[in-house]
Design an enzyme around this catalytic site. Structure first.
Site, PDB file in Angstrom:
ATOM      1  N   LYS A  44      -4.881 -44.406  -5.240  1.00  0.00           N
ATOM      2  CA  LYS A  44      -3.592 -44.410  -5.927  1.00  0.00           C
ATOM      3  C   LYS A  44      -3.688 -43.678  -7.271  1.00  0.00           C
ATOM      4  O   LYS A  44      -4.770 -43.405  -7.770  1.00  0.00           O
ATOM      5  CB  LYS A  44      -3.117 -45.849  -6.135  1.00  0.00           C
ATOM      6  N   TYR A  58      -3.296 -34.424 -39.671  1.00  0.00           N
ATOM      7  CA  TYR A  58      -2.011 -35.000 -40.067  1.00  0.00           C
ATOM      8  C   TYR A  58      -2.209 -36.269 -40.886  1.00  0.00           C
ATOM      9  O   TYR A  58      -3.011 -37.137 -40.561  1.00  0.00           O
ATOM     10  CB  TYR A  58      -1.179 -35.338 -38.828  1.00  0.00           C
TER      11      TYR A  58
END
Length: 361
Positions: free
Chosen positions: A36, A258
């Site tokens: 999956k 940042y």
């Protein structure tokens, strides 16, 4: 100068070796290999085609199963969440897909459908995880109803799912096992209980079918750090790597990235690596998260950007633009990176984005 952009190396031999290792845990059991979420980020069709020795494949949803059939996979495929709508049932029948039944709506739909041939069913019992599955009190009713239906093959597989198998000292697994035994011991049907952690740590749960997922991809399913992939005898299938695209000096007290969230305590050399959360590298990986540059560990510093991360190469660094950086995989367990990012390995593997190049080795 040639650069390596964000690339996931997929090691087919490691995958096969892991499968063989898991099979050795339960040599008499059949293996439902769980694929999956795009094969845990490794490629749905790619993993299925690399494991022809699996007895069946498990996926979450119908579209995953149909993708495997379209790729030429003929092995049995089990829908681990079951079908979602009545109109799915003829599609399951035509494509020879098997389904889990875990609720009353599914039971009604399958018994009232008009099908050209019966479906193979896995009946899921909730033994204590309280996610999917019928209650123990409903078991007899569901089993008898399914057994009496012309739409259901006679050999129903009885199953449940373990919630705490990654913690060997947790009594929950023994409680679940005891309830599963109580409900199913009188039936000759095939049974399935073991997930990845069950395959490794709980021999009593292996029964007729084991359902390995994460462990196939070379990641330890166990909670304790000392029960590492290496200690389990499995190897990473995915190695995520990229390149240094800048190497620059940084003076003591200067900030990087940042928000200036990290400042260097001393003169050093900073490396910029071409990978970021736009590739699936975890946005919340903290300062100190290890990265391998030229085979040595260096710490992540500053905030993870969409396309780049920065690492402290050290003031005596000889690293150069174009040098290789490994974010996880061979030499650096994804489990360790997940700890620094306050998440789990499943999420890191499944979050690899489309722009990451895939190279099968």
């Amino acid at each position: 100068m040639a650069f390596t952009t964000a690339t996931a190396l997929i090691d087919r031999q490691a995958l096969v070796d892991n499968f063989n290792r898991v099979k050795a845990f339960a040599p008499k059991a059949k293996v439902l290999a769980v694929l999956k979420a795009n094969g845990y980020g490794h490629g749905l069709e790619r993993i299925a085609q690399a494991l022809p020795q699996a007895d069946a494949f498990g996926v979450a949803r119908l579209d995953e199963a149909l993708a495997l059939r379209a790729a030429g996979v003929i092995k049995p495929i089990v829908l681990l969440e079951g079908f979602f709508a009545e109109q799915d049932l003829p599609v399951l029948a035509v494509n020879n897909l098997q389904t889990i039944i875990h609720n009353r709506q599914q039971l009604t739909a399958i018994t009232e459908a008009e099908l050209e041939k019966p479906l193979k069913v896995w009946l899921k019992i909730d033994t204590g995880m309280h996610r999917l599955g019928i209650s123990p009190e409903e078991f007899d009713d569901f089993y008898q109803t399914l057994s009496a239906s012309d739409n259901v093959e006679a050999d129903i597989v009885l199953m449940s799912h373990l919630g705490c198998a990654d913690e060997p000292e947790n009594p929950a697994t023994n409680t679940q096992l005891a309830l599963f035994e109580q409900l199913t011991s009188a039936y000759d049907n095939e049974k399935s209980l073991a997930n990845s952690a069950g395959c490794y740590a709980w021999p009593q749960t292996r029964y007729d079918w084991i359902r390995p997922g994460l462990i196939l991809y070379g990641v330890s399913p166990m909670a304790a750090p000392e029960q590492s992939a290496q200690s389990l005898g499995i190897k990473p299938v995915m190695t995520l790597q990229s390149s240094l695209i800048a190497v620059r000096p940084l003076k003591a007290g200067e900030a990087v990235g940042y928000g200036g969230a990290w400042s260097s305590p001393e003169d050093t050399i900073i490396g910029v690596i071409a990978i970021g959360y736009g590739d699936g590298y975890p946005r919340h990986a903290g300062n100190g998260t290890p990265v391998l540059v030229n085979g040595r560990r260096v710490p992540l510093v500053g905030r993870v950007s969409m396309d780049m991360i920065t690492v402290d190469l050290g003031k005596n660094s000889g690293d150069q633009v174009g040098d290789l950086a490994i974010l996880w995989g061979q030499g650096l367990p994804v489990e360790e990176v997940a700890l620094y990012a306050t998440t789990i390995p499943y999420e890191l593997l499944c979050n690899i984005t489309r722009r990451v190049q895939i190279e099968v080795i």
